[in-house]
Scaffold this motif. Sequence first.
Motif, short mmCIF file in Angstrom:
data_model
loop_
_atom_site.label_atom_id
_atom_site.label_comp_id
_atom_site.label_asym_id
_atom_site.label_seq_id
_atom_site.Cartn_x
_atom_site.Cartn_y
_atom_site.Cartn_z
N CYS A 10 0.83 -1.21 0.00
CA CYS A 10 0.00 0.00 0.00
C CYS A 10 0.86 1.26 0.00
O CYS A 10 0.64 2.18 -0.78
CB CYS A 10 -0.93 -0.01 1.21
SG CYS A 10 -1.81 1.55 1.47
N SER A 33 -6.09 0.38 -4.79
CA SER A 33 -5.03 1.10 -5.50
C SER A 33 -5.31 1.24 -6.98
O SER A 33 -4.92 2.23 -7.60
CB SER A 33 -3.69 0.38 -5.28
OG SER A 33 -3.39 0.30 -3.92
N ALA A 78 -7.10 4.36 -7.70
CA ALA A 78 -6.22 5.53 -7.63
C ALA A 78 -5.41 5.68 -8.91
O ALA A 78 -5.23 6.80 -9.40
CB ALA A 78 -5.30 5.41 -6.42
N ALA A 109 -2.73 7.86 3.64
CA ALA A 109 -2.74 6.40 3.49
C ALA A 109 -2.43 5.72 4.83
O ALA A 109 -3.06 4.72 5.19
CB ALA A 109 -1.74 5.97 2.43
N ILE A 118 2.83 1.77 -3.42
CA ILE A 118 1.96 2.29 -4.48
C ILE A 118 1.62 3.75 -4.22
O ILE A 118 1.62 4.59 -5.14
CB ILE A 118 0.68 1.45 -4.59
CG1 ILE A 118 1.02 0.02 -5.03
CG2 ILE A 118 -0.30 2.08 -5.58
CD1 ILE A 118 -0.16 -0.91 -5.06
N THR A 119 1.35 4.08 -2.96
CA THR A 119 1.04 5.47 -2.61
C THR A 119 2.22 6.39 -2.92
O THR A 119 2.04 7.48 -3.46
CB THR A 119 0.66 5.58 -1.12
OG1 THR A 119 -0.43 4.71 -0.84
CG2 THR A 119 0.27 7.01 -0.77
N CYS A 129 -5.82 4.38 -1.68
CA CYS A 129 -4.77 3.37 -1.51
C CYS A 129 -4.81 2.76 -0.12
O CYS A 129 -4.63 1.55 0.05
CB CYS A 129 -3.40 3.99 -1.78
SG CYS A 129 -3.09 4.42 -3.51
N VAL A 175 -5.84 10.08 -3.18
CA VAL A 175 -4.94 8.94 -3.43
C VAL A 175 -4.60 8.23 -2.13
O VAL A 175 -4.60 7.00 -2.05
CB VAL A 175 -3.66 9.43 -4.14
CG1 VAL A 175 -2.57 8.36 -4.08
CG2 VAL A 175 -3.95 9.78 -5.59
#
Length: 224
Positions: free
Chosen positions: A28, A121, A124, A68, A31-32, A116, A112
């Motif tokens: 997570c 995700s 996003a 996130a 990706i963020t 996420c 986002v």
Amino acid sequence: MSITDILQKSFFEGYASSGLSVKTIIVCMVITVLIAAYIFILYRMVNRSSFYNKNFNIALPALAIITAAIILTIQSSIVISLGMVGALSIVRFRTAIKDPMDLVFLFWSISVGIVCGAGFSIIAVIASVVLTAGILIAGWLPVAKAPQILLVNSSVYGNEGKIMEIVKKHCSLHKVQARNLTKDHLDLAVEVRVKEEAALVTELMGLEHIVSASLISHDGEVTF
């Protein structure tokens, strides 16, 4: 077992802990961070303000990552989520957002982080692609040229008629915004839309008693 016991058990078993693994948290956050870095680069590319605010741009990815982390924490415990709501309710933001595009990027970063953190995700990523395409296409669309401000300084006050004749000759739009007269001086501020800027200023300077002629651009709204 009573109905109350069943409800209490269901409530706490369903929300006390979601069993987030370290792998889920790392994926997570990675990706963020990637999407946040993309937002950072895109904001720098499309920003058209006279003064680029680097601190604001740095805050965009930071907001996505912090959001996130908050969403992941809220998922792990209902008790923490209630405490987080109480803590965030006392936060006050007093910084004025002057550019609407800054507000778009601000909400984009926060969204986002929320999406996420909630484990979606792919949403996003798709939303970021669509939003990027929309921003770039809107930026490429032709729009009317923003007016400029023409400042003319004359050493005699009777020159206004000749000045305006030249302005009308070169400009599709002309409107006197300010006029300052003294016994031996004239200052004019005229809103104009002109294609050949150099030709206008050169011809004005060719007039007798003209001290200076300047064209000033601005980032205000376009007048149609």
